[in-house]
Design an enzyme around this catalytic site. Sequence first.
Site, mmCIF file in Angstrom:
data_model
loop_
_atom_site.group_PDB
_atom_site.id
_atom_site.type_symbol
_atom_site.label_atom_id
_atom_site.label_comp_id
_atom_site.label_asym_id
_atom_site.label_seq_id
_atom_site.Cartn_x
_atom_site.Cartn_y
_atom_site.Cartn_z
ATOM 1 N N ASN A 116 -6.957 6.995 -0.978
ATOM 2 C CA ASN A 116 -6.598 5.586 -0.980
ATOM 3 C C ASN A 116 -7.587 4.937 -0.027
ATOM 4 O O ASN A 116 -7.594 5.231 1.161
ATOM 5 C CB ASN A 116 -5.151 5.405 -0.510
ATOM 6 C CG ASN A 116 -4.670 3.974 -0.624
ATOM 7 O OD1 ASN A 116 -5.092 3.109 0.137
ATOM 8 N ND2 ASN A 116 -3.759 3.726 -1.548
ATOM 9 N N SER A 117 -8.456 4.071 -0.553
ATOM 10 C CA SER A 117 -9.613 3.603 0.203
ATOM 11 C C SER A 117 -9.228 2.724 1.394
ATOM 12 O O SER A 117 -8.123 2.172 1.468
ATOM 13 C CB SER A 117 -10.557 2.820 -0.707
ATOM 14 O OG SER A 117 -11.051 3.637 -1.734
ATOM 15 N N MET A 118 -10.181 2.598 2.317
ATOM 16 C CA MET A 118 -10.014 1.755 3.492
ATOM 17 C C MET A 118 -9.714 0.320 3.053
ATOM 18 O O MET A 118 -10.464 -0.264 2.268
ATOM 19 C CB MET A 118 -11.303 1.816 4.312
ATOM 20 C CG MET A 118 -11.278 1.039 5.591
ATOM 21 S SD MET A 118 -12.874 1.246 6.440
ATOM 22 C CE MET A 118 -12.610 0.194 7.870
ATOM 23 N N PRO A 119 -8.610 -0.278 3.528
ATOM 24 C CA PRO A 119 -8.246 -1.623 3.064
ATOM 25 C C PRO A 119 -9.347 -2.663 3.241
ATOM 26 O O PRO A 119 -9.525 -3.526 2.377
ATOM 27 C CB PRO A 119 -7.014 -1.952 3.917
ATOM 28 C CG PRO A 119 -6.384 -0.614 4.155
ATOM 29 C CD PRO A 119 -7.544 0.322 4.350
ATOM 30 N N ARG A 130 0.829 -1.207 0.000
ATOM 31 C CA ARG A 130 0.000 0.000 0.000
ATOM 32 C C ARG A 130 0.861 1.254 0.000
ATOM 33 O O ARG A 130 0.508 2.261 -0.620
ATOM 34 C CB ARG A 130 -0.923 -0.009 1.231
ATOM 35 C CG ARG A 130 -2.004 1.079 1.184
ATOM 36 C CD ARG A 130 -2.792 1.157 2.472
ATOM 37 N NE ARG A 130 -3.987 1.986 2.330
ATOM 38 C CZ ARG A 130 -4.698 2.456 3.336
ATOM 39 N NH1 ARG A 130 -4.336 2.181 4.586
ATOM 40 N NH2 ARG A 130 -5.765 3.196 3.114
#
Length: 392
Positions: free
Chosen positions: A100-103, A37
């Site tokens: 950057n979206s929530m994993p 990430r």
Amino acid sequence: MNEHDVQEAGPGGLASVLMGKGALSSDWLPAFKAVPRDAFVPDKLWPGTAGGNRQGEVIDRQTDPAKWWGKVYSDIPLTTQWDDGAHSGTGKGRAPTSSNSMPKMVFSMLRELSVERGCRVLEIGTGTGWNAALLTHRLGPDNVVTVEVDPAVAEEARRRFGATGLEPLTLVGDGSAGHLERAPYDRVIATCSIARVPYAWVEQTRPGGIIVAPWGPAYGGQGIARLTVGEGGVASGPFVLSSAFMRLRDQRDTFPPTSSFPGADAWSADGEKRASSLSPDDMGDWIHMFTLGVQVPDMFCRVQAGTDGAYRLWILDMAGTSWATADYEHGRTEYEVVEYGPRQLWAEVEAVMSWWHKQGEPQFERYGLTVTSQGQRVWLDSPDNPVPVRVP
């Protein structure tokens, strides 16, 4: 602790968290390990919360690398752009416009996408590029097309793709149009929310293919729709979990200012007053907002803060003709309501909430969505049971 130590601890810890939550499945674990990430996050980020609607203060990798790594390898969304890039500096802008979206959400949506070897995937919303890179690692660069509306965001994602050796076809354009040249696709995934499924996505997906997209009405509340495309150009399927994504730029809503509504300045002088047992505080629940927005699609709300936790909830219609307010104070069981205009908007809210209770208080998993060339409809439990739409 130096940056290397945090890096070594971060990915493994996050993987354990995601697997414990049931988001990261074994078939996606190799991609998670191979596509870090941190390679898809800029030096400056604004860490979010699990709900995605609040951002903390900026964290700069150059000045605080340990804190930066800690946030990158936490299960939270990371805002990376404000105000379509017009905002600069280290403060917060008016509205977050790229992230950057929530994993947990990333891998939950990839799980729902159900990709197989050889699948061709169209992604709407490149963002920082992490999601497309994960898909590219698993499926190969020739099988992934990603579309981003913001040229600067797309160019930065291309740079990151090149640095990691994962280079899907990256295009700048309106994601609602898809990308006809590479169609048909086996899968379509959107990393931005929509209020209307662009029919181009259905047309560009082969029969039996799957579309995974965050969907939500103007009033608020979002869920991830997992649609299967049928032979007749109809896409239908359930909502599989709740979500909170930024809107597709082509579908952003513009709400009229409260001051433009007749009678709003005078407030209670001309409105009809009454009491209601329905608490305004219930209207903030995500599933309530979703249900209200589905049934009354031309309604939106604003909150006017008071003191000691009290506030006034404004309910307004898009046409600018009617409004209602409900005053919340902690400990009350009845709430003062004022309604103005040809519509009794609080009565409409009460009717929707009464319907919701009578249906057994359904959560997202009982709702579904069907899309045709003529439009779309939300249903409860079965496509044959459409949710009522209360249009005036």
